[in-house]
Design a protein around this motif. Structure first.
Motif, mmCIF file in Angstrom:
data_model
loop_
_atom_site.group_PDB
_atom_site.id
_atom_site.type_symbol
_atom_site.label_atom_id
_atom_site.label_comp_id
_atom_site.label_asym_id
_atom_site.label_seq_id
_atom_site.Cartn_x
_atom_site.Cartn_y
_atom_site.Cartn_z
ATOM 1 N N THR A 194 0.832 -1.199 0.000
ATOM 2 C CA THR A 194 0.000 0.000 0.000
ATOM 3 C C THR A 194 0.867 1.250 0.000
ATOM 4 O OG1 THR A 194 -0.146 -0.066 2.432
ATOM 5 C CG2 THR A 194 -1.926 -1.112 1.181
ATOM 6 N N VAL A 195 0.357 2.296 -0.650
ATOM 7 C CA VAL A 195 1.059 3.577 -0.713
ATOM 8 C C VAL A 195 0.024 4.681 -0.853
ATOM 9 C CG1 VAL A 195 1.314 3.448 -3.229
ATOM 10 C CG2 VAL A 195 2.900 4.861 -1.890
ATOM 11 N N VAL A 196 0.313 5.828 -0.266
ATOM 12 C CA VAL A 196 -0.578 6.980 -0.391
ATOM 13 C C VAL A 196 -0.237 7.738 -1.673
ATOM 14 C CG1 VAL A 196 -1.304 9.181 0.616
ATOM 15 C CG2 VAL A 196 -0.889 7.203 2.099
ATOM 16 N N GLU A 197 -1.242 7.934 -2.514
ATOM 17 C CA GLU A 197 -1.049 8.650 -3.773
ATOM 18 C C GLU A 197 -2.141 9.708 -3.944
ATOM 19 O OE1 GLU A 197 -0.915 5.945 -7.032
ATOM 20 O OE2 GLU A 197 1.038 5.104 -6.464
ATOM 21 N N ARG A 198 -1.764 10.786 -4.645
ATOM 22 C CA ARG A 198 -2.719 11.862 -4.916
ATOM 23 C C ARG A 198 -3.405 11.576 -6.250
ATOM 24 N NH1 ARG A 198 -3.858 15.978 -2.109
ATOM 25 N NH2 ARG A 198 -4.590 17.975 -2.905
ATOM 26 N N ARG A 199 -4.737 11.519 -6.236
ATOM 27 C CA ARG A 199 -5.500 11.196 -7.427
ATOM 28 C C ARG A 199 -6.607 12.227 -7.657
ATOM 29 N NH1 ARG A 199 -5.166 5.706 -8.855
ATOM 30 N NH2 ARG A 199 -3.078 4.946 -8.304
ATOM 31 N N LYS A 200 -7.015 12.347 -8.917
ATOM 32 C CA LYS A 200 -8.132 13.214 -9.250
ATOM 33 C C LYS A 200 -9.412 12.560 -8.753
ATOM 34 C CE LYS A 200 -9.503 16.338 -12.935
ATOM 35 N NZ LYS A 200 -9.232 16.780 -14.331
ATOM 36 N N ILE A 201 -10.186 13.296 -7.960
ATOM 37 C CA ILE A 201 -11.343 12.728 -7.275
ATOM 38 C C ILE A 201 -12.338 12.112 -8.247
ATOM 39 C CG2 ILE A 201 -13.336 13.271 -5.820
ATOM 40 C CD1 ILE A 201 -11.585 15.442 -4.485
ATOM 41 N N GLU A 202 -12.639 12.817 -9.328
ATOM 42 C CA GLU A 202 -13.678 12.349 -10.241
ATOM 43 C C GLU A 202 -13.272 11.098 -11.002
ATOM 44 O OE1 GLU A 202 -12.785 14.989 -14.244
ATOM 45 O OE2 GLU A 202 -14.272 15.715 -12.810
ATOM 46 N N GLU A 203 -11.964 10.778 -10.996
ATOM 47 C CA GLU A 203 -11.492 9.604 -11.719
ATOM 48 C C GLU A 203 -11.340 8.379 -10.830
ATOM 49 O OE1 GLU A 203 -7.877 10.766 -13.575
ATOM 50 O OE2 GLU A 203 -8.837 12.117 -15.029
ATOM 51 N N VAL A 204 -11.589 8.558 -9.538
ATOM 52 C CA VAL A 204 -11.415 7.456 -8.604
ATOM 53 C C VAL A 204 -12.727 6.706 -8.453
ATOM 54 C CG1 VAL A 204 -10.943 6.801 -6.220
ATOM 55 C CG2 VAL A 204 -9.557 8.560 -7.325
ATOM 56 N N SER A 205 -12.699 5.429 -8.781
ATOM 57 C CA SER A 205 -13.856 4.568 -8.542
ATOM 58 C C SER A 205 -13.510 3.626 -7.412
ATOM 59 C CB SER A 205 -14.213 3.783 -9.799
ATOM 60 O OG SER A 205 -13.139 2.956 -10.180
ATOM 61 N N GLN A 206 -14.467 3.365 -6.534
ATOM 62 C CA GLN A 206 -14.228 2.507 -5.381
ATOM 63 C C GLN A 206 -15.248 1.375 -5.370
ATOM 64 O OE1 GLN A 206 -13.584 4.734 -1.696
ATOM 65 N NE2 GLN A 206 -13.327 6.565 -2.917
ATOM 66 N N PRO A 207 -15.034 0.345 -6.194
ATOM 67 C CA PRO A 207 -16.000 -0.749 -6.270
ATOM 68 C C PRO A 207 -16.008 -1.579 -4.993
ATOM 69 C CG PRO A 207 -14.007 -1.323 -7.448
ATOM 70 C CD PRO A 207 -13.849 0.118 -7.032
ATOM 71 N N ASP A 208 -17.112 -2.283 -4.771
ATOM 72 C CA ASP A 208 -17.213 -3.207 -3.647
ATOM 73 C C ASP A 208 -16.351 -4.428 -3.948
ATOM 74 O OD1 ASP A 208 -19.999 -4.781 -1.889
ATOM 75 O OD2 ASP A 208 -17.842 -4.863 -1.583
ATOM 76 N N ILE A 209 -15.189 -4.511 -3.318
ATOM 77 C CA ILE A 209 -14.230 -5.562 -3.664
ATOM 78 C C ILE A 209 -14.730 -6.949 -3.285
ATOM 79 C CG2 ILE A 209 -12.241 -4.038 -3.525
ATOM 80 C CD1 ILE A 209 -11.738 -5.069 -0.724
ATOM 81 N N PHE A 210 -15.700 -7.019 -2.409
ATOM 82 C CA PHE A 210 -16.169 -8.327 -1.981
ATOM 83 C C PHE A 210 -17.035 -9.001 -3.036
ATOM 84 C CE2 PHE A 210 -15.375 -6.049 1.997
ATOM 85 C CZ PHE A 210 -14.454 -6.913 2.550
ATOM 86 N N ILE A 211 -17.502 -8.257 -4.012
ATOM 87 C CA ILE A 211 -18.348 -8.828 -5.050
ATOM 88 C C ILE A 211 -17.582 -9.881 -5.851
ATOM 89 C CG2 ILE A 211 -19.542 -8.322 -7.215
ATOM 90 C CD1 ILE A 211 -20.320 -5.638 -6.048
ATOM 91 N N ASP A 212 -16.274 -9.699 -5.985
ATOM 92 C CA ASP A 212 -15.485 -10.583 -6.830
ATOM 93 C C ASP A 212 -15.025 -11.850 -6.109
ATOM 94 O OD1 ASP A 212 -15.659 -8.837 -8.958
ATOM 95 O OD2 ASP A 212 -13.931 -7.677 -8.293
ATOM 96 N N PHE A 213 -15.282 -11.945 -4.820
ATOM 97 C CA PHE A 213 -14.806 -13.085 -4.054
ATOM 98 C C PHE A 213 -15.954 -13.610 -3.206
ATOM 99 C CE2 PHE A 213 -11.197 -10.520 -5.087
ATOM 100 C CZ PHE A 213 -10.239 -11.435 -5.442
#
Length: 412
Positions: free
Chosen positions: A167-186
């Motif tokens: 893990t690492v902290v990175e600066r990203r453009k807010i509107e381009e960040v998607s946060q899917p429910d990771i549990f759906i895939d497992f």
């Protein structure tokens, strides 16, 4: 000259304006990327090597004169603690994807993603792998707490396996960040159950009770019969809910901490745990420890854990079929906790170790607060208290109404 000054002021104003725009459009995110090795390497990757510096402190486990500290996704550090004032590193057990261990009768059980590894530690200087049960921890998928973005990269699922995360902290453009429910895939306390069995912390997902090993994943109790310690029998799994994170034992009951609440299972018939009751709360990361009449549940909010508030929940379990919330104490970022006689110990992350008097629950006066240390998990032993922080092993001795430091051991 005036022209140059004017030009310089223009650049400064432009830069200042750009920073303001940046603050509005961008944000810092904790980004997780998978650690990948080939399946061929994974199958033969368990090894005993000389001591190494710790990378990321994980869970802690105590057995006889030894302390085992997980290095997240990497393996286990073995520490000789026959002299608590001067603990010594002995070895490092390399186990890719490892998060949890448990020990009985000189046999150490460890997860390696979906495999269960069995090691003979009767001679700590010649630790040997004696068994590997492949694929028995079928849904043993662990994600880094707090991660907001998961970048899977290019993974060859035919030949590779994900053994952990960086893990690492990175600066990203807010509107381009998607946060899917990771549990759906497992599709993380000393709770001794008798016999020559070690003690884990409240964040543990492995628990040995007599001749059975219970290992929880996100929604299942994996049951193993271990009367033949070197050759566990994989029994029928028991569906237990969702987002299960920790396991604790008291008598004939298992207490499962989840992101949604606490689940209670009866193990009178140890091969087939049976649902008894549950206590639900808002979504948050959630270990639990138990005494005769109360369950102590820490909830850590924020990011991956879901809730925004953190706290210590005290739940009345005197009627085991009907757990009842008695009181909530606010916390900052609690992780593990433990109980010893009338004392309750709470690891409150960067806010340090907090010690409470629980002799008159739900009243919970604070006895001490060890600040300026980062705390993760704690094990109250008979003679001393063990605590793991950010790469540091702390040991304390009990006093009548307090504790005092014995040693502070840097794992690096």
């Amino acid at each position: 000259m005036k022209k140059n000054i004017l030009f310089g002021l223009t650049i400064i104003l432009f830069t200042f304006s750009s920073c303001n725009d940046d603050d509005g459009e961008y944000a810092d995110y904790l980004v997780a990327r998978p650690l990948v090795i080939s399946k061929t390497e994974f199958a033969r990757s368990v090894a005993i090597v000389d001591p190494i510096p710790i990378n990321e402190s994980g869970k802690i486990y105590a057995y006889e004169d030894y302390i085992f500290i997980n290095d997240k996704y990497q393996g286990v550090h073995v520490i000789n603690n026959s002299n608590p004032e001067s603990p010594q590193k002995v070895a490092f057990i390399k186990i890719p994807g490892n998060i949890d261990i448990s020990v009985k009768g000189n046999f150490l059980y460890a997860d390696s993603i979906t495999d269960l590894i069995v090691l003979d530690i009767s001679n700590i200087n010649e630790i040997k792998q004696v068994n590997r049960l492949e694929g028995v921890l079928r849904d043993n998928v662990v994600f880094p707490a707090g991660a907001e973005i998961f970048e899977w990269g290019t993974i060859d699922y035919e030949n590779d396996i994900v053994v952990g995360w960086e893990t690492v902290v990175e600066r990203r453009k807010i509107e381009e960040v998607s946060q899917p429910d990771i549990f759906i895939d497992f599709a993380e306390n000393a709770n001794d159950s008798g016999g020559n069995i070690g003690q884990g912390g409240s964040l543990a997902r492995f628990k040995i009770v007599d001749d059975y090993l219970y290992a929880v994943d996100s929604h299942t109790i994996n049951v193993f019969e271990i009367s033949d310690l070197a050759n566990p029998l994989d029994l029928e799994d028991v569906y237990a809910g969702f987002d299960i994170e920790t396991i604790f034992n008291r008598g004939n009951h298992l207490f499962l901490g989840s992101m949604r609440g606490m689940y209670i299972y009866d193990i009178t018939s140890p091969a087939t745990p049976e649902y008894v009751s549950e206590f639900q709360h808002g979504t948050a990361c959630d270990p639990v420890v138990v005494d005769d009449n109360y369950a102590y549940v820490t909830l850590r909010g924020g990011n991956f854990c879901g809730a925004t508030e953190s706290g210590l929940f005290i739940v009345d379990i005197s009627t085991i079929e009907n757990p009842e919330l008695k009181v909530i104490y606010p916390m900052d970022e609690p992780y593990g906790l433990g109980i010893k006689d009338d004392k309750l110990f709470v690891c409150d992350g960067a806010s340090g170790l907090k010690v409470y008097n629980k002799s008159n629950v739900p009243d919970l006066p604070q006895l001490n607060h060890f600040k300026d240390i980062v705390t993760f998990d704690v094990i109250p032993m008979d003679e001393q208290l063990l605590m793991i922080g950010d790469g540091i092993l702390y040991q304390y001795k009990y006093l009548n109404n307090d504790i005092s430091l014995i040693s502070e051991f840097n794992l690096n």
